[in-house]
Design an enzyme around this catalytic site. Sequence first.
Site, PDB file in Angstrom:
ATOM      1  N   GLY A 193     137.213  17.912-110.733  1.00  0.00           N
ATOM      2  CA  GLY A 193     138.019  17.068-111.485  1.00  0.00           C
ATOM      3  C   GLY A 193     138.820  16.209-110.454  1.00  0.00           C
ATOM      4  CG  HIS A 251     134.185  26.289-115.175  1.00  0.00           C
ATOM      5  ND1 HIS A 251     135.708  25.825-115.379  1.00  0.00           N
ATOM      6  CD2 HIS A 251     133.624  25.342-114.975  1.00  0.00           C
ATOM      7  CE1 HIS A 251     135.492  24.567-114.778  1.00  0.00           C
ATOM      8  NE2 HIS A 251     134.385  24.222-114.479  1.00  0.00           N
ATOM      9  CG  ASN A 268     131.232  22.291-117.954  1.00  0.00           C
ATOM     10  OD1 ASN A 268     131.200  22.574-119.030  1.00  0.00           O
ATOM     11  ND2 ASN A 268     131.956  22.919-117.161  1.00  0.00           N
ATOM     12  CE  LYS A 283     134.580  20.674-116.466  1.00  0.00           C
ATOM     13  NZ  LYS A 283     135.765  20.633-115.499  1.00  0.00           N
ATOM     14  CD  GLU A 326     132.153  24.606-110.721  1.00  0.00           C
ATOM     15  OE1 GLU A 326     131.402  23.265-111.140  1.00  0.00           O
ATOM     16  OE2 GLU A 326     132.719  24.908-111.693  1.00  0.00           O
ATOM     17  CB  SER A 369     134.496  15.610-107.293  1.00  0.00           C
ATOM     18  OG  SER A 369     135.694  15.921-107.810  1.00  0.00           O
ATOM     19  CD  GLU A 408     137.943  23.141-116.328  1.00  0.00           C
ATOM     20  OE1 GLU A 408     137.292  23.052-117.517  1.00  0.00           O
ATOM     21  OE2 GLU A 408     137.922  22.303-115.617  1.00  0.00           O
TER      22      GLU A 408
END
Length: 256
Positions: free
Chosen positions: A173, A95, A9, A11, A167, A212, A97
């Site tokens: 991250g 996701h 991904n 991003k 996730e 991560s 985000e």
Amino acid sequence: MRRPLIAGNWKMHFTVPEGLEYALHLRHVLEPFADREDIVVLPPSLMLWEIANVLRGCPIEVGAQNASWEDQGPFTGEISPKMLAGWCHYLLIGHSERRQLFNETDEMLNRKLQAAFRNNLKVILAIGETLEEHDLGRTQEVITRQLSAALYGIEARRAADLTIAYEPVWAIGTGRAATPEYANEAMSSIRGLLQQKLGPLAGEIRILYGGSVTPANAATLMQKPEIDGALVGGASLKQADFTEIVRAAAEAVRSA
Ligand code: PGA
């Protein structure tokens, strides 16, 4: 063993020329692994078409990071699953985000899932608990809610086109990946929920770990029986790191 899937991904990274150059490099280094696993890159939508062309004829597939639940209409700034149909293979939905920064609700994600399947896209559905939910012991409840809402009305025959990415938001991250044991346990309960909702065909659904993932932890994660691959963010932006993660999945197949 289900065929592993490694998805990168990107991003909101890379300019268009940078993305194209990177995709060309990936094409050369990753192709040898594609007989043992599925490899997908998820570039920003601006460069998706060009990258699909760069990768045409090679087994690395492309996916979109986001798309609307509508096929067309007055939705300024959006791209639709109908625009992706026929040349883009995957759509990432849910996701964290998108959920947190763009206020996407479970109901919207269900509509996106329906729209993706209507347009014959494969879906990677991301779910996972936040740090607060984790600390309050609510992981199971959150995963159940997210899965039930997203899969509402989805037919079992779609199972083969669905991949789940577990996730934990606190691992994304942060450099603090879940332990393989923790991830494996959460994913085994996700497998149980999928079976309840979709019946025996749920056995075809791949469940990826994300958060991560690095060359240092990929091999041990991939050895866990419930982990069918990885959704990789930061490490997918570096050719050497992404290649090592792809290699770890290929080796997990060999040693299985
Ligand atoms: P990360 O991101 O690998 O940088 O933690 C994972 C993701 O957001 O899917």
